[in-house]
Design a protein around this motif. Sequence first.
Motif, PDB file in Angstrom:
ATOM      1  N   GLY A  64      19.423   6.029   6.703  1.00 17.23           N
ATOM      2  CA  GLY A  64      20.679   5.582   7.288  1.00 17.23           C
ATOM      3  C   GLY A  64      20.435   4.733   8.524  1.00 17.23           C
ATOM      4  N   LYS A  65      19.814   5.279   9.527  1.00 15.47           N
ATOM      5  CA  LYS A  65      19.563   4.572  10.789  1.00 15.47           C
ATOM      6  C   LYS A  65      18.561   3.435  10.610  1.00 15.47           C
ATOM      7  CE  LYS A  65      17.442   5.278  15.240  1.00 15.47           C
ATOM      8  NZ  LYS A  65      16.188   5.840  15.599  1.00 15.47           N
ATOM      9  N   ASP A  66      17.524   3.632   9.831  1.00 18.30           N
ATOM     10  CA  ASP A  66      16.447   2.650   9.685  1.00 18.30           C
ATOM     11  C   ASP A  66      16.426   1.995   8.307  1.00 18.30           C
ATOM     12  OD1 ASP A  66      15.375   3.059  12.283  1.00 18.30           O
ATOM     13  OD2 ASP A  66      14.399   4.898  11.579  1.00 18.30           O
ATOM     14  N   ASP A  67      17.561   1.932   7.640  1.00 17.97           N
ATOM     15  CA  ASP A  67      17.597   1.361   6.288  1.00 17.97           C
ATOM     16  C   ASP A  67      17.180  -0.106   6.252  1.00 17.97           C
ATOM     17  OD1 ASP A  67      18.284   3.719   5.124  1.00 17.97           O
ATOM     18  OD2 ASP A  67      20.397   3.228   4.814  1.00 17.97           O
ATOM     19  N   ASN A  68      17.350  -0.845   7.356  1.00 18.91           N
ATOM     20  CA  ASN A  68      17.031  -2.287   7.377  1.00 18.91           C
ATOM     21  C   ASN A  68      15.622  -2.568   7.889  1.00 18.91           C
ATOM     22  OD1 ASN A  68      19.573  -2.940   6.382  1.00 18.91           O
ATOM     23  ND2 ASN A  68      20.456  -2.942   8.430  1.00 18.91           N
ATOM     24  N   VAL A  69      14.848  -1.561   8.212  1.00 17.35           N
ATOM     25  CA  VAL A  69      13.470  -1.762   8.668  1.00 17.35           C
ATOM     26  C   VAL A  69      12.633  -2.267   7.486  1.00 17.35           C
ATOM     27  CG1 VAL A  69      11.386  -0.623   9.542  1.00 17.35           C
ATOM     28  CG2 VAL A  69      13.618  -0.041  10.486  1.00 17.35           C
ATOM     29  N   VAL A  70      11.880  -3.340   7.736  1.00 18.00           N
ATOM     30  CA  VAL A  70      11.073  -3.962   6.680  1.00 18.00           C
ATOM     31  C   VAL A  70       9.701  -3.291   6.625  1.00 18.00           C
ATOM     32  CG1 VAL A  70       9.978  -6.101   5.898  1.00 18.00           C
ATOM     33  CG2 VAL A  70      12.276  -6.151   6.898  1.00 18.00           C
ATOM     34  N   ILE A  71       9.322  -2.875   5.431  1.00 19.81           N
ATOM     35  CA  ILE A  71       8.015  -2.286   5.183  1.00 19.81           C
ATOM     36  C   ILE A  71       7.186  -3.317   4.442  1.00 19.81           C
ATOM     37  CG2 ILE A  71       6.773  -0.440   3.999  1.00 19.81           C
ATOM     38  CD1 ILE A  71       9.378   1.220   4.354  1.00 19.81           C
ATOM     39  N   VAL A  80       9.672  -4.760   1.525  1.00 26.19           N
ATOM     40  CA  VAL A  80      10.858  -4.075   1.019  1.00 26.19           C
ATOM     41  C   VAL A  80      11.522  -3.381   2.202  1.00 26.19           C
ATOM     42  CG1 VAL A  80       9.626  -1.949   0.422  1.00 26.19           C
ATOM     43  CG2 VAL A  80      11.715  -2.526  -0.784  1.00 26.19           C
ATOM     44  N   GLU A  81      12.838  -3.304   2.184  1.00 26.41           N
ATOM     45  CA  GLU A  81      13.551  -2.581   3.228  1.00 26.41           C
ATOM     46  C   GLU A  81      13.481  -1.086   2.945  1.00 26.41           C
ATOM     47  OE1 GLU A  81      17.502  -4.133   3.500  1.00 26.41           O
ATOM     48  OE2 GLU A  81      16.869  -5.815   4.762  1.00 26.41           O
ATOM     49  N   PHE A  82      13.463  -0.307   4.015  1.00 22.96           N
ATOM     50  CA  PHE A  82      13.330   1.139   3.890  1.00 22.96           C
ATOM     51  C   PHE A  82      14.459   1.739   3.048  1.00 22.96           C
ATOM     52  CE2 PHE A  82      14.254   5.432   5.666  1.00 22.96           C
ATOM     53  CZ  PHE A  82      13.140   6.079   5.153  1.00 22.96           C
ATOM     54  N   GLY A  83      15.678   1.275   3.232  1.00 28.18           N
ATOM     55  CA  GLY A  83      16.814   1.811   2.474  1.00 28.18           C
ATOM     56  C   GLY A  83      16.639   1.632   0.974  1.00 28.18           C
ATOM     57  N   LYS A  84      16.201   0.437   0.572  1.00 25.53           N
ATOM     58  CA  LYS A  84      15.982   0.168  -0.851  1.00 25.53           C
ATOM     59  C   LYS A  84      14.832   1.026  -1.388  1.00 25.53           C
ATOM     60  CE  LYS A  84      15.076  -3.624  -4.059  1.00 25.53           C
ATOM     61  NZ  LYS A  84      14.807  -5.061  -4.194  1.00 25.53           N
ATOM     62  N   GLY A 118       6.628  10.909   5.138  1.00 29.86           N
ATOM     63  CA  GLY A 118       5.276  11.402   5.379  1.00 29.86           C
ATOM     64  C   GLY A 118       4.233  10.571   4.656  1.00 29.86           C
ATOM     65  N   ILE A 119       4.526  10.180   3.432  1.00 32.12           N
ATOM     66  CA  ILE A 119       3.596   9.354   2.666  1.00 32.12           C
ATOM     67  C   ILE A 119       3.505   7.966   3.284  1.00 32.12           C
ATOM     68  CG2 ILE A 119       3.088   8.376   0.383  1.00 32.12           C
ATOM     69  CD1 ILE A 119       2.776  11.435   0.553  1.00 32.12           C
ATOM     70  N   LEU A 120       4.623   7.432   3.775  1.00 28.14           N
ATOM     71  CA  LEU A 120       4.597   6.137   4.456  1.00 28.14           C
ATOM     72  C   LEU A 120       3.719   6.191   5.711  1.00 28.14           C
ATOM     73  CD1 LEU A 120       8.264   4.799   4.278  1.00 28.14           C
ATOM     74  CD2 LEU A 120       6.210   3.587   3.557  1.00 28.14           C
ATOM     75  N   LEU A 121       3.846   7.262   6.478  1.00 24.48           N
ATOM     76  CA  LEU A 121       3.019   7.413   7.685  1.00 24.48           C
ATOM     77  C   LEU A 121       1.539   7.483   7.318  1.00 24.48           C
ATOM     78  CD1 LEU A 121       5.224   9.913   9.716  1.00 24.48           C
ATOM     79  CD2 LEU A 121       4.891   7.484  10.174  1.00 24.48           C
ATOM     80  N   ARG A 122       1.211   8.204   6.264  1.00 29.25           N
ATOM     81  CA  ARG A 122      -0.186   8.301   5.827  1.00 29.25           C
ATOM     82  C   ARG A 122      -0.686   6.936   5.354  1.00 29.25           C
ATOM     83  NH1 ARG A 122      -4.250  12.106   4.370  1.00 29.25           N
ATOM     84  NH2 ARG A 122      -3.024  13.431   5.735  1.00 29.25           N
ATOM     85  N   ALA A 123       0.136   6.212   4.602  1.00 32.40           N
ATOM     86  CA  ALA A 123      -0.261   4.893   4.113  1.00 32.40           C
ATOM     87  C   ALA A 123      -0.469   3.924   5.285  1.00 32.40           C
ATOM     88  CB  ALA A 123       0.791   4.342   3.139  1.00 32.40           C
ATOM     89  N   ARG A 124       0.364   4.028   6.328  1.00 34.37           N
ATOM     90  CA  ARG A 124       0.180   3.171   7.504  1.00 34.37           C
ATOM     91  C   ARG A 124      -1.111   3.533   8.225  1.00 34.37           C
ATOM     92  NH1 ARG A 124       4.573   2.472  12.221  1.00 34.37           N
ATOM     93  NH2 ARG A 124       4.224   4.705  12.442  1.00 34.37           N
ATOM     94  N   LYS A 125      -1.404   4.805   8.321  1.00 31.15           N
ATOM     95  CA  LYS A 125      -2.644   5.254   8.958  1.00 31.15           C
ATOM     96  C   LYS A 125      -3.870   4.721   8.208  1.00 31.15           C
ATOM     97  CE  LYS A 125      -4.841   9.460  10.652  1.00 31.15           C
ATOM     98  NZ  LYS A 125      -4.739  10.920  10.727  1.00 31.15           N
ATOM     99  N   GLN A 126      -3.764   4.594   6.903  1.00 32.00           N
ATOM    100  CA  GLN A 126      -4.857   4.067   6.093  1.00 32.00           C
ATOM    101  C   GLN A 126      -4.880   2.541   6.060  1.00 32.00           C
ATOM    102  OE1 GLN A 126      -4.546   5.880   2.204  1.00 32.00           O
ATOM    103  NE2 GLN A 126      -4.914   7.929   3.007  1.00 32.00           N
ATOM    104  N   GLY A 127      -3.900   1.892   6.706  1.00 31.38           N
ATOM    105  CA  GLY A 127      -3.860   0.439   6.764  1.00 31.38           C
ATOM    106  C   GLY A 127      -3.332  -0.218   5.511  1.00 31.38           C
ATOM    107  N   VAL A 156       0.167  -0.122   4.569  1.00 32.20           N
ATOM    108  CA  VAL A 156       1.509  -0.644   4.828  1.00 32.20           C
ATOM    109  C   VAL A 156       1.700  -0.770   6.332  1.00 32.20           C
ATOM    110  CG1 VAL A 156       2.503   0.380   2.744  1.00 32.20           C
ATOM    111  CG2 VAL A 156       2.649   1.613   4.893  1.00 32.20           C
ATOM    112  N   ASP A 157       2.748  -1.510   6.711  1.00 33.11           N
ATOM    113  CA  ASP A 157       3.082  -1.656   8.127  1.00 33.11           C
ATOM    114  C   ASP A 157       4.601  -1.696   8.258  1.00 33.11           C
ATOM    115  OD1 ASP A 157       2.539  -1.930  10.853  1.00 33.11           O
ATOM    116  OD2 ASP A 157       2.740  -4.118  10.737  1.00 33.11           O
ATOM    117  N   PHE A 158       5.095  -1.129   9.344  1.00 35.88           N
ATOM    118  CA  PHE A 158       6.516  -1.177   9.670  1.00 35.88           C
ATOM    119  C   PHE A 158       6.670  -0.895  11.151  1.00 35.88           C
ATOM    120  CE2 PHE A 158       5.504   3.010   7.974  1.00 35.88           C
ATOM    121  CZ  PHE A 158       5.974   3.872   8.956  1.00 35.88           C
ATOM    122  N   LYS A 159       7.822  -1.284  11.696  1.00 33.79           N
ATOM    123  CA  LYS A 159       8.080  -1.081  13.124  1.00 33.79           C
ATOM    124  C   LYS A 159       8.589   0.333  13.363  1.00 33.79           C
ATOM    125  CE  LYS A 159       9.031  -5.846  14.274  1.00 33.79           C
ATOM    126  NZ  LYS A 159       9.972  -6.808  14.819  1.00 33.79           N
ATOM    127  N   GLY A 160       8.237   0.861  14.516  1.00 34.56           N
ATOM    128  CA  GLY A 160       8.679   2.205  14.886  1.00 34.56           C
ATOM    129  C   GLY A 160       7.674   3.261  14.481  1.00 34.56           C
TER     130      GLY A 160
END
Length: 178
Positions: A167-174, A128-132, A146-155, A157-161
């Motif tokens: 606004g700036k990162d609305d097209n980043v794919v999670i 899913v895109e971050f904006g959506k 913050g929850i996304l960062l915690r979920a990535r730390k737990q393995g 979800v994944d996303f770039k950056g």
Amino acid sequence: MGTNSQRSAFKTEVDVNTPAQCDDDSAIPVVSVKGLKENWQKWSSEHQEYQKLNPFSHDTRQRVVAPQRGQEDYGRPQQGSLTEKRGKEAHTHISREVQKLCEVIRNIGEEKERDVDEHDSHRKVITVEFGKLFEHYVTISNTLVGILLRARKQGLVDFKGEMLWQGKDDNVVITLLE
């Protein structure tokens, strides 16, 4: 009759631990100096013991040896303390938030194939895109990043950056990894 000081001079033996007694024509309770002294000494002793355990106290007679770096209990609250209890409650709350986030990604995301290894095997993942995600998740919680960062730390979800900005990162794919 006499003044209050004359009346209380005869009633100084009332213990501070008993309910306050008042004369019929006076609303001032009569308390003994002995009882006040005992209560003060008790409080003083308890406070001194507490200060010996308080790491921020200037009392140099500390009885508790502070854990050193590398020990198992280093950086952790004392077992059975309210701090430990609050930490466990916070951990439980964050875990529920991460589960809720994964569920939202499953519901609004799109299933896609992802290359797993060089043997050309594919695995389906949900993205899913971050904006959506931000648009849907903002009604659930205001702490999405913050929850996304915690979920990535737990393995989960994944996303770039390192950080995502509305606004700036609305097209980043999670990508949901679980």
